[in-house]
Design a protein around this motif. Structure first.
Motif, PDB file in Angstrom:
ATOM      1  N   PRO A 160       0.902  -1.555   0.175  1.00 46.57           N
ATOM      2  CA  PRO A 160       0.270  -0.366  -0.616  1.00 46.57           C
ATOM      3  C   PRO A 160       0.854   1.509  -0.011  1.00 46.57           C
ATOM      4  N   LEU A 177       2.416   1.861  -3.633  1.00 40.15           N
ATOM      5  CA  LEU A 177       1.004   1.857  -4.761  1.00 40.15           C
ATOM      6  C   LEU A 177       1.024   3.531  -4.382  1.00 40.15           C
ATOM      7  N   THR A 190      -4.497   1.346 -15.005  1.00 42.38           N
ATOM      8  CA  THR A 190      -5.746   0.629 -14.431  1.00 42.38           C
ATOM      9  C   THR A 190      -5.172   0.019 -12.962  1.00 42.38           C
ATOM     10  N   ILE A 191      -4.241  -0.623 -12.353  1.00 39.60           N
ATOM     11  CA  ILE A 191      -3.773  -0.522 -10.770  1.00 39.60           C
ATOM     12  C   ILE A 191      -4.021   0.793  -9.751  1.00 39.60           C
ATOM     13  N   PHE A 215      -7.434   1.973  -8.857  1.00 44.71           N
ATOM     14  CA  PHE A 215      -8.319   1.140  -8.049  1.00 44.71           C
ATOM     15  C   PHE A 215      -7.363   1.774  -6.678  1.00 44.71           C
ATOM     16  N   CYS A 216      -7.121   2.900  -6.454  1.00 48.26           N
ATOM     17  CA  CYS A 216      -6.025   2.857  -4.891  1.00 48.26           C
ATOM     18  C   CYS A 216      -6.293   4.782  -5.275  1.00 48.26           C
ATOM     19  N   GLN A 270      -7.785   2.731   0.832  1.00 49.34           N
ATOM     20  CA  GLN A 270      -8.950   1.569   0.387  1.00 49.34           C
ATOM     21  C   GLN A 270     -10.106   0.744   1.143  1.00 49.34           C
ATOM     22  N   LEU A 276      -6.661  -4.963  -2.969  1.00 48.35           N
ATOM     23  CA  LEU A 276      -5.690  -4.393  -3.727  1.00 48.35           C
ATOM     24  C   LEU A 276      -4.040  -5.170  -3.746  1.00 48.35           C
ATOM     25  N   GLU A 277      -3.350  -4.897  -3.004  1.00 47.72           N
ATOM     26  CA  GLU A 277      -2.612  -5.374  -2.165  1.00 47.72           C
ATOM     27  C   GLU A 277      -2.147  -7.006  -2.703  1.00 47.72           C
ATOM     28  N   LEU A 288      -2.002  -7.864  -6.244  1.00 46.18           N
ATOM     29  CA  LEU A 288      -1.196  -8.748  -6.934  1.00 46.18           C
ATOM     30  C   LEU A 288      -0.145  -8.884  -6.833  1.00 46.18           C
ATOM     31  N   ARG A 322     -15.068  -6.453  -7.280  1.00 52.97           N
ATOM     32  CA  ARG A 322     -13.734  -5.530  -6.289  1.00 52.97           C
ATOM     33  C   ARG A 322     -12.853  -4.921  -7.420  1.00 52.97           C
ATOM     34  N   PHE A 323     -12.782  -4.907  -8.345  1.00 56.38           N
ATOM     35  CA  PHE A 323     -11.517  -4.346  -9.236  1.00 56.38           C
ATOM     36  C   PHE A 323     -11.528  -4.624 -10.672  1.00 56.38           C
ATOM     37  N   PRO A 324     -12.842  -4.077 -11.365  1.00 55.83           N
ATOM     38  CA  PRO A 324     -13.654  -4.406 -12.541  1.00 55.83           C
ATOM     39  C   PRO A 324     -11.491  -4.532 -13.600  1.00 55.83           C
ATOM     40  N   LEU A 370      -9.176  -5.930 -14.095  1.00 47.61           N
ATOM     41  CA  LEU A 370      -8.101  -5.756 -14.014  1.00 47.61           C
ATOM     42  C   LEU A 370      -6.966  -7.520 -14.344  1.00 47.61           C
ATOM     43  N   THR A 381      -6.476  -7.313 -17.578  1.00 45.73           N
ATOM     44  CA  THR A 381      -5.652  -6.423 -18.154  1.00 45.73           C
ATOM     45  C   THR A 381      -4.406  -6.900 -17.698  1.00 45.73           C
TER      46      THR A 381
END
Lengths: 110, 110
Positions: free
Chosen positions: A24, A27, A97-98, A101-102, A107, B14-15, B18, B90-92, B94, B97
Motif C-alpha cells: 500500500p 502504491l 488500471t492498477i 483502484f487506489c 482503500q 488490491l495489494e 497483486l 472488486r476490481f473491474p 484488473l 488486464t
C-alpha cells in the motif's frame, strides 16, 4: 559515488511490477508521482511524513529495481521520476488500471 | 476435515491480489483456470507436471488467501474454481488486464 541500478525497458517484468505494487505504501508513492509528474525527492513522495528514512529508501529501491522509477543523485538529494513511458510501452494500460483502484489512501478498509 | 480459508469479497485487497499474481507460476495457474473455466484439481491446473506437490499446494494457498480461487475438498481431491466474479466486482478489468500480458508461458524473455 552512488550508482543506482535501473533495468532496461525490455528487462521490466510483469511479475516485478506487480510485486513492487503489492504494497500500500508503494502504491501511494507511485500514485503520487504519477499525479504530480516531474522529479520528486524521496521525502516529497513519502506517503506519510513519519515514515523512517530507511523504510522509505527501501520502498524506493524496490520501485527502482522493478523499473517503475528512475533515480538520480542531485547534490545531497535523490531525485526520482516515474518511468511511465517505459511501463506503458511494456504493459499498456496496466499502471492506469492498477492506480485507478487506489484513489483512497487507505482503500476504504484498512 | 480440511477447512479452507477464503476471504469474503469485501476483504479482497488490491495489494493481496497483486502479490498473489507477482509470481510467474501463479500467473500461469490463474490464466489456465480462467481460460478453461469450471473446477480444476491442483494437478490439472499445475503450470508444469514436474512441480512438487508441496510447491503447488503453497501456490494454491496463496491464491486462495488472496481471494483469487475457491477450494473445496471432494473425496481425496481439492477442487478449485477461479473467483472471477468476486475479483471483477472488486476490481473491474484488473484480472483481464494483467492476464492479457501473460499469453506466453515465459513472457518471451525468461
Amino acid at each position: 559515488m552512488v550508482q543506482f541500478v535501473h533495468p532496461s525497458r525490455d528487462d521490466i517484468t510483469l511479475e516485478g511490477v506487480l510485486a513492487a505494487l503489492s504494497d500500500p505504501m508503494r502504491l501511494r508513492i507511485v500514485k503520487s508521482m504519477v499525479s504530480r509528474h516531474g522529479c520528486m525527492s524521496c521525502t516529497e513522495a513519502a506517503p506519510c511524513p513519519e515514515m523512517a528514512k530507511s523504510t522509505l529508501s527501501n520502498h524506493f529501491r524496490i520501485l527502482r529495481e522493478a523499473g517503475l522509477i528512475h533515480t538520480e543523485k542531485k547534490g545531497v538529494e535523490h531525485r526520482n521520476v516515474i518511468r511511465q513511458d517505459d511501463i506503458e510501452a511494456r504493459f499498456p494500460g496496466l499502471l492506469r488500471t492498477i492506480l485507478g483502484f487506489c484513489d483512497e489512501p487507505h482503500q476504504g478498509k484498512d
